[in-house]
Design a protein around this motif. Sequence first.
Motif, PDB file in Angstrom:
ATOM      1  N   PHE A   1       0.863  -1.176   0.000  1.00 51.69           N
ATOM      2  CA  PHE A   1       0.000   0.000   0.000  1.00 51.69           C
ATOM      3  C   PHE A   1       0.901   1.228   0.000  1.00 51.69           C
ATOM      4  CE2 PHE A   1      -2.507  -3.386   1.918  1.00 51.69           C
ATOM      5  CZ  PHE A   1      -3.689  -3.293   1.191  1.00 51.69           C
ATOM      6  N   LEU A   2       0.615   2.169  -0.916  1.00 49.31           N
ATOM      7  CA  LEU A   2       1.512   3.293  -1.158  1.00 49.31           C
ATOM      8  C   LEU A   2       0.797   4.640  -1.099  1.00 49.31           C
ATOM      9  CD1 LEU A   2       3.165   1.707  -4.331  1.00 49.31           C
ATOM     10  CD2 LEU A   2       4.055   1.613  -1.995  1.00 49.31           C
ATOM     11  N   THR A   3       1.583   5.677  -0.810  1.00 48.89           N
ATOM     12  CA  THR A   3       1.076   7.048  -0.877  1.00 48.89           C
ATOM     13  C   THR A   3       1.076   7.487  -2.336  1.00 48.89           C
ATOM     14  OG1 THR A   3       3.240   8.120  -0.739  1.00 48.89           O
ATOM     15  CG2 THR A   3       2.145   7.565   1.368  1.00 48.89           C
ATOM     16  N   ASN A   4       0.623   8.713  -2.574  1.00 45.41           N
ATOM     17  CA  ASN A   4       0.622   9.226  -3.947  1.00 45.41           C
ATOM     18  C   ASN A   4       2.029   9.469  -4.488  1.00 45.41           C
ATOM     19  OD1 ASN A   4       1.095  11.425  -2.324  1.00 45.41           O
ATOM     20  ND2 ASN A   4      -0.265  12.805  -3.445  1.00 45.41           N
ATOM     21  N   ARG A   5       3.028   9.478  -3.614  1.00 46.15           N
ATOM     22  CA  ARG A   5       4.433   9.610  -4.040  1.00 46.15           C
ATOM     23  C   ARG A   5       5.178   8.286  -3.957  1.00 46.15           C
ATOM     24  NH1 ARG A   5       6.429  15.047  -4.649  1.00 46.15           N
ATOM     25  NH2 ARG A   5       4.754  16.451  -4.115  1.00 46.15           N
ATOM     26  N   HIS A   6       4.414   7.215  -3.900  1.00 48.39           N
ATOM     27  CA  HIS A   6       4.929   5.837  -3.877  1.00 48.39           C
ATOM     28  C   HIS A   6       5.801   5.544  -2.661  1.00 48.39           C
ATOM     29  CE1 HIS A   6       4.265   5.810  -8.493  1.00 48.39           C
ATOM     30  NE2 HIS A   6       3.140   5.896  -7.819  1.00 48.39           N
TER      31      HIS A   6
ATOM     32  N   ILE B   1       5.920   3.776   0.960  1.00 51.37           N
ATOM     33  CA  ILE B   1       5.243   2.615   1.518  1.00 51.37           C
ATOM     34  C   ILE B   1       4.465   3.000   2.772  1.00 51.37           C
ATOM     35  CG2 ILE B   1       5.573   0.346   2.581  1.00 51.37           C
ATOM     36  CD1 ILE B   1       8.061   0.074   0.750  1.00 51.37           C
ATOM     37  N   ILE B   2       3.211   2.617   2.785  1.00 54.91           N
ATOM     38  CA  ILE B   2       2.391   2.750   3.981  1.00 54.91           C
ATOM     39  C   ILE B   2       2.466   1.436   4.756  1.00 54.91           C
ATOM     40  CG2 ILE B   2       0.055   3.075   4.882  1.00 54.91           C
ATOM     41  CD1 ILE B   2      -0.538   4.674   2.264  1.00 54.91           C
ATOM     42  N   LYS B   3       2.302   0.334   4.024  1.00 57.21           N
ATOM     43  CA  LYS B   3       2.295  -0.972   4.660  1.00 57.21           C
ATOM     44  C   LYS B   3       2.506  -2.063   3.608  1.00 57.21           C
ATOM     45  CE  LYS B   3      -0.640  -3.827   7.646  1.00 57.21           C
ATOM     46  NZ  LYS B   3      -1.934  -3.889   8.362  1.00 57.21           N
ATOM     47  N   VAL B   4       3.211  -3.112   3.998  1.00 58.53           N
ATOM     48  CA  VAL B   4       3.324  -4.334   3.206  1.00 58.53           C
ATOM     49  C   VAL B   4       2.511  -5.371   3.960  1.00 58.53           C
ATOM     50  CG1 VAL B   4       4.863  -6.088   2.255  1.00 58.53           C
ATOM     51  CG2 VAL B   4       5.651  -3.710   2.425  1.00 58.53           C
ATOM     52  N   ALA B   5       1.495  -5.931   3.292  1.00 60.06           N
ATOM     53  CA  ALA B   5       0.589  -6.830   4.004  1.00 60.06           C
ATOM     54  C   ALA B   5       0.288  -8.087   3.205  1.00 60.06           C
ATOM     55  CB  ALA B   5      -0.718  -6.105   4.311  1.00 60.06           C
ATOM     56  N   GLU B   6       0.404  -9.230   3.867  1.00 60.07           N
ATOM     57  CA  GLU B   6      -0.048 -10.496   3.304  1.00 60.07           C
ATOM     58  C   GLU B   6      -1.507 -10.635   3.694  1.00 60.07           C
ATOM     59  OE1 GLU B   6       2.530 -13.582   4.766  1.00 60.07           O
ATOM     60  OE2 GLU B   6       4.281 -12.702   3.774  1.00 60.07           O
ATOM     61  N   LEU B   7      -2.399 -10.577   2.721  1.00 58.89           N
ATOM     62  CA  LEU B   7      -3.829 -10.549   3.018  1.00 58.89           C
ATOM     63  C   LEU B   7      -4.519 -11.908   2.927  1.00 58.89           C
ATOM     64  CD1 LEU B   7      -4.880  -7.242   1.209  1.00 58.89           C
ATOM     65  CD2 LEU B   7      -4.312  -7.600   3.608  1.00 58.89           C
ATOM     66  N   PHE B   8      -4.048 -12.778   2.032  1.00 54.84           N
ATOM     67  CA  PHE B   8      -4.726 -14.052   1.814  1.00 54.84           C
ATOM     68  C   PHE B   8      -3.714 -15.180   1.720  1.00 54.84           C
ATOM     69  CE2 PHE B   8      -7.084 -10.649  -0.303  1.00 54.84           C
ATOM     70  CZ  PHE B   8      -8.281 -10.695   0.404  1.00 54.84           C
ATOM     71  N   HIS B   9      -4.016 -16.280   2.411  1.00 54.28           N
ATOM     72  CA  HIS B   9      -3.185 -17.484   2.358  1.00 54.28           C
ATOM     73  C   HIS B   9      -4.028 -18.590   1.757  1.00 54.28           C
ATOM     74  CE1 HIS B   9       0.155 -15.988   4.934  1.00 54.28           C
ATOM     75  NE2 HIS B   9      -0.784 -15.110   5.241  1.00 54.28           N
TER      76      HIS B   9
ATOM     77  N   ASN C   1      -5.655   4.724   3.790  1.00 55.60           N
ATOM     78  CA  ASN C   1      -5.632   5.938   2.967  1.00 55.60           C
ATOM     79  C   ASN C   1      -4.601   5.831   1.843  1.00 55.60           C
ATOM     80  OD1 ASN C   1      -6.780   8.423   2.352  1.00 55.60           O
ATOM     81  ND2 ASN C   1      -5.189   9.553   3.449  1.00 55.60           N
ATOM     82  N   ALA C   2      -4.525   4.657   1.234  1.00 53.58           N
ATOM     83  CA  ALA C   2      -3.567   4.416   0.150  1.00 53.58           C
ATOM     84  C   ALA C   2      -4.022   5.109  -1.129  1.00 53.58           C
ATOM     85  CB  ALA C   2      -3.422   2.916  -0.103  1.00 53.58           C
TER      86      ALA C   2
END
Length: 171
Positions: free
Chosen positions: A76-81, A83-91, A112-113
Amino acid sequence: MTTTASTVTKRTKDRFDGFSLSELNDAEKQSLKALALTLLAEQHQPGKALTSPEETRSYLRLRLAEYKNEVFGCLFLTNRHRIIKVAELFHGTIDGASVHPRVVVQQALELNAAAIIFYHNHPSGVAEPSHADEAITRRLKEALALVDVRVLDHLVVTAGESISFADRGLI
């Protein structure tokens, strides 16, 4: 005495010249891998800007290399790329993971990505995207467009390679 970046780079290169992986035992290889992952993870901390697609690919390959099941995640990134968060969402299982667009959209809004990069691994070792990979990417892109979140890429990674949907014109 002043040390320049090029001097440090040369010393580091000299230090590792002639280095061979075949000389390492399994514990040393695991330690080296852990060190590499730590170094690459530093470039993917919240607040850091993504500056090199290859570093991101390397980081994800190392991060997901030993997973026995598919894992789908997002950067997930801001408008200037940044990093907000790196997330593993599904296994998932050895050959698939159920990805729910609603969950991805909810997470993007909560963080707010402004932009997002999808990633998932193929435990089979073959990075070629499937038709299902292409279909879920389209669905996610459409869902996120409704809330003005740009999809920058979808990376399919294995321990040895990665494939970029953006590079292939699929995004």
